[in-house]
Write a protein that holds these residues in place. Structure first.
Motif: not given
Length: 360
Positions: A114-115, A120-121, A128-129, A150-156
């Motif tokens: 899931a991570i 990837e999303d 940055l694909s 992206a790292r900041t947004l990963a946790t929603g």
């Protein structure tokens, strides 16, 4: 998520002086707000108070109507992106992005697959694909900043705080990433608060601009509102170019010290005063004075003029009047300006010279 600040004050622990001084602000759910102002205005301090990274001495922080005073940063569901990326150099891009999810307590930690899907999303969203296996030192500055986001947004998080995120980027990359950031904000439905020194950046990105000075919120509104109806001389000077003209008010008429600048009606008390006017709002009035305006460069309807007023010279970009290159024996109409007289801040109006209107 909405953010509301009620009379927030933070004092410098060393000298007791206010870093943030009675700041109140309402940030609507899903909006994009920019905090602007000179260095030392309190912008970053206010951002860190919202995030729960710094304490405040008085006032209240509310997220979606719930008081957050005393609630730690981890419990606020807020994402914070710093200016200098703070990426882990020994981790791949993918590992950096997934880090916040991978260190959650076992009960709330997503499965590895899931991570991986979440990473990837976000790589796709950040354009940055295919770069997940690289390391920070292999990326450009703009790419590293997108990894940090992206790292900041990963946790929603539902609230995104950005502290001068483009400060280390060159001007061309900054312009490119602005449009991209606004798109991300809208796609994810975030409530975003950005700290920036760049008024153009704030105007391009934000729904609401909040101008701070000496720890206080001077004015908040749309970028156009701050430019068109500044609350005071500081706001007018910060939000756009101004020409300043000293003079004196007598019998509700302001007469500039410089020759060949037309007097204006000024609803303030008698005494010395200063008029501030946008260069674009100055009008050349042929036949009303002895000034000479020489057109140096034309850009469509605008012209860059050198204007000789007695022994003084001004550089002004304004509208080109008909058949006016150069304009001899003219005066300057500054009736679109605003007047500062002590604590008074007033609009002015034109006085028709010789009984004739000076309006175009």
């Amino acid at each position: 998520m909405s953010v509301q600040l009620e009379q927030i004050t933070r004092l410098n622990p060393g000298n007791g002086r206010p870093i943030v001084d009675g700041a109140s602000l309402a940030v609507a759910d899903g909006s994009f707000t920019a905090l602007v102002g000179p260095s030392g205005a309190g912008k970053t301090s206010l951002l860190r108070i919202i995030a729960g990274l710094d304490p405040h001495n008085s006032g209240h922080v509310l997220i979606d109507g719930t008081r957050m005073d005393g609630v730690g940063a981890a419990a606020r569901n807020i994402g914070f992106v710093f200016q200098h990326y703070a990426l882990f150099a020994h981790m791949s891009v993918a590992a950096n992005i997934g880090f916040g999810l991978s260190i959650r307590p076992r009960g709330s930690r997503p499965r590895r697959d899931a991570i991986a899907r979440r990473v990837e999303d976000l790589l796709d969203l950040m354009q940055l694909s295919g770069l997940g296996g690289r390391y920070p030192h292999e990326l450009s500055g703009g790419q590293r900043q997108r990894v940090a986001l992206a790292r900041t947004l990963a946790t929603g998080p539902r609230v995104l705080l950005l502290d001068e995120p483009f400060g280390a980027l060159d001007p061309l990359v900054r312009r490119q990433i602005r449009s991209w950031l606004r798109d991300v904000h809208e796609k994810l439905g975030l409530t975003t608060i950005l700290v920036t020194h760049d008024r153009q950046e704030a105007s391009e990105l934000a729904d609401m601009v909040v101008l701070m000075h000496h720890g206080r919120i001077v004015q908040a509104g749309t970028p156009q509102a701050l430019e068109d109806t500044p609350a005071d001389p500081f706001t007018m000077a910060f939000t756009g170019d101004v020409v300043r003209l000293d003079g004196r008010v007598e019998n509700s008429i302001f007469t500039p010290d410089l020759p060949d600048v037309l007097p204006v009606a000024a609803p303030v008390a008698a005494g010395p005063a200063e008029l501030l006017v946008r260069p674009i709002d100055i009008r050349l009035r042929p036949g009303y004075g002895q000034a000479t305006a020489t057109l140096r460069q034309a850009r469509g309807p605008l012209g860059l003029y050198t204007i000789h007023l007695g022994t003084q010279t001004l550089q002004v970009e304004t509208l080109i009047p008909p058949d006016a290159a150069p304009v001899a024996h003219c005066a300057l109409d500054v009736s679109a300006g605003r007047l500062a007289r002590g604590a008074a801040w007033a609009t002015v109006t034109s006085l028709p010279p010789s009984g004739e209107s000076v309006h175009a």
